[in-house]
Design an enzyme around this catalytic site. Sequence first.
Site, PDB file in Angstrom:
ATOM      1  N   GLU A  95      -0.863   9.524  16.993  1.00 51.47           N
ATOM      2  CA  GLU A  95       0.299   8.743  16.556  1.00 51.47           C
ATOM      3  C   GLU A  95       1.072   8.341  17.803  1.00 51.47           C
ATOM      4  OE1 GLU A  95       1.639   8.366  13.169  1.00 51.47           O
ATOM      5  OE2 GLU A  95      -0.190   9.181  12.314  1.00 51.47           O
ATOM      6  N   ASP A 120      -8.318   1.429  -2.680  1.00 55.85           N
ATOM      7  CA  ASP A 120      -7.063   2.173  -2.558  1.00 55.85           C
ATOM      8  C   ASP A 120      -6.151   1.537  -1.508  1.00 55.85           C
ATOM      9  OD1 ASP A 120      -5.406   4.346  -3.400  1.00 55.85           O
ATOM     10  OD2 ASP A 120      -5.928   5.429  -1.562  1.00 55.85           O
TER      11      ASP A 120
END
Length: 181
Positions: A95, A120
Amino acid sequence: MLVIFMGVYVGHHFYVRYQQAQIIKKEQNAKRLFIQAIAPEAQAMQSKYHVYASITMAQAILESDWGSSKLAADYHNLFGIKGEGANSKVLSTKEYTNGKWVVIKGRFRVYDSWAESIKDHTQLMVKGTAYNEQNYQAVIDATNYQEAARALQKAGYATDPDYAAKLINVIKTYQLDRYDQ
């Protein structure tokens, strides 16, 4: 003696170049096969929900490293979509936080197939997030893939500050916009 050495050196040089060419050819073939594998579902989702197939495919390429990441290969999660409960796995991920890349543990959804992952992902775009149902509406409303890529970044889909530029580059490099037709 020098002639023999030169011959061995030249022969070795050509052999190394041949091996490199074979590796590149294999990688190109793997990328082509990955695109072929995900294109039909990405196009079906575009047709139904107006999420550009090129965007879906570029995200899958970036997020899963062409389907080769552990998350994609073992758990069919092409997009790094997080999840909770029994149908999820804890894995390490990078991240971008406070101006630098850090490795953290995250809980990610597990799917039965890449097609299920694409469906999804599209539903995430359509339904938004728990904190904002309209979070990705600008992606759906975009009139071209560049606009959609910038809308994804603005909506906070990824922590990478260069996410939109990377998506656009992947789409251009592999001509993924041809799947938007």
